[in-house]
Design a protein around this motif. Structure first.
Motif, PDB file in Angstrom:
ATOM      1  N   ARG A  51       0.830  -1.225   0.072  1.00  4.99           N
ATOM      2  CA  ARG A  51       0.057   0.139  -0.099  1.00  4.99           C
ATOM      3  C   ARG A  51       0.816   1.263   0.001  1.00  4.99           C
ATOM      4  O   ARG A  51       2.048   1.283   0.233  1.00  4.99           O
ATOM      5  CB  ARG A  51      -1.089  -0.035   1.313  1.00  4.99           C
ATOM      6  N   THR A  52       0.556   2.347  -0.506  1.00  6.61           N
ATOM      7  CA  THR A  52       1.083   3.795  -0.374  1.00  6.61           C
ATOM      8  C   THR A  52       0.290   4.576   0.891  1.00  6.61           C
ATOM      9  O   THR A  52      -0.645   4.180   1.473  1.00  6.61           O
ATOM     10  CB  THR A  52       0.633   4.454  -1.864  1.00  6.61           C
ATOM     11  N   ARG A  53       0.615   5.649   0.927  1.00  7.82           N
ATOM     12  CA  ARG A  53       0.240   6.518   1.845  1.00  7.82           C
ATOM     13  C   ARG A  53      -1.310   7.081   1.566  1.00  7.82           C
ATOM     14  O   ARG A  53      -2.117   7.044   2.345  1.00  7.82           O
ATOM     15  CB  ARG A  53       1.153   7.616   2.205  1.00  7.82           C
ATOM     16  N   SER A  54      -1.551   6.920   0.368  1.00  5.06           N
ATOM     17  CA  SER A  54      -2.962   7.392  -0.079  1.00  5.06           C
ATOM     18  C   SER A  54      -3.892   6.059  -0.301  1.00  5.06           C
ATOM     19  O   SER A  54      -5.064   6.330  -0.580  1.00  5.06           O
ATOM     20  CB  SER A  54      -2.740   8.221  -1.399  1.00  5.06           C
ATOM     21  N   GLY A  55      -3.391   4.932  -0.069  1.00  6.17           N
ATOM     22  CA  GLY A  55      -4.349   3.893  -0.133  1.00  6.17           C
ATOM     23  C   GLY A  55      -3.621   2.457  -0.824  1.00  6.17           C
ATOM     24  O   GLY A  55      -2.572   2.273  -0.659  1.00  6.17           O
ATOM     25  N   ALA A  56      -4.297   1.619  -1.337  1.00 11.21           N
ATOM     26  CA  ALA A  56      -3.951   0.416  -1.941  1.00 11.21           C
ATOM     27  C   ALA A  56      -2.934   0.830  -2.978  1.00 11.21           C
ATOM     28  O   ALA A  56      -3.122   1.680  -3.890  1.00 11.21           O
ATOM     29  CB  ALA A  56      -5.166  -0.470  -2.227  1.00 11.21           C
ATOM     30  N   ALA A  57      -1.900  -0.207  -3.015  1.00  7.34           N
ATOM     31  CA  ALA A  57      -0.863   0.137  -4.509  1.00  7.34           C
ATOM     32  C   ALA A  57      -1.699  -0.523  -5.557  1.00  7.34           C
ATOM     33  O   ALA A  57      -2.502  -1.647  -5.442  1.00  7.34           O
ATOM     34  CB  ALA A  57       0.416  -0.591  -4.180  1.00  7.34           C
TER      35      ALA A  57
END
Length: 174
Positions: free
Chosen positions: A142-148
């Motif tokens: 995942r990224t800081r903004s949600g799922a990768a």
């Protein structure tokens, strides 16, 4: 001291037998179900996994060699593929390891950007089987903004599997 007659011996034997029976029945107590509903009786029962775990904890080793015996229950022992484990640590070495449990096969990595990349990722790797197989590996990215993106996650899984196969080939040459 008067000698005991046959009738006296029989009465004494019956008394001893009755006392033994009472002691045996008294030692079996504690499991009374009077006044309990069916649900309460079911809730008070122990499950087989708890009993097996408690038996392992309470088991005493009779010799030093018993420590090396493989007497664990395969239904409660979790095995992890060492190549997938090492490859996961190798491929994701740019990420800080936050938590690693080799007995359950879970590695949690903190946020970090890959070399040459700008987006930071966080990963959780789950190695759930001793086989060197794609089904044994599960990567959550995942990224800081949600799922990768799924493609990025698949690329990480492929890189880990490729590295695990390389490590296995290296071991077979030794």
């Amino acid at each position: 001291m008067a000698a005991m007659t046959g009738a006296g011996l029989r009465r004494g034997a019956r008394g001893i037998a009755a006392t033994c029976a009472l002691l045996i029945l008294a030692s079996c107590g504690g499991g009374t179900f009077f006044g309990q509903t069916r649900e309460e009786r079911i809730a008070n029962q122990e499950n087989p996994a708890t009993l097996a775990r408690d038996a392992r904890r309470n088991r005493t080793q009779s010799s030093v060699f018993d420590l090396f015996s493989n007497s664990d229950d395969p239904n409660t022992t979790i095995e992890v593929n060492k190549y997938l484990w090492a490859a996961s640590l190798d491929v994701l070495s740019f990420m800080p390891v936050q938590n690693a449990d080799p007995f359950s096969g879970i590695i949690q990595f903190g946020f970090a950007a890959p070399p040459g990349g700008g987006r930071a990722y966080q990963a959780t790797v789950y190695v759930r089987d001793p086989a060197l197989d794609a089904r044994s590996l599960n990567v959550a990215l995942r990224t800081r903004s949600g799922a990768a993106p799924r493609e990025t996650q698949r690329a990480i899984e492929d890189a880990i599997l490729t590295r695990a196969r390389q490590l296995r080939i290296q071991d077979s040459r030794l």
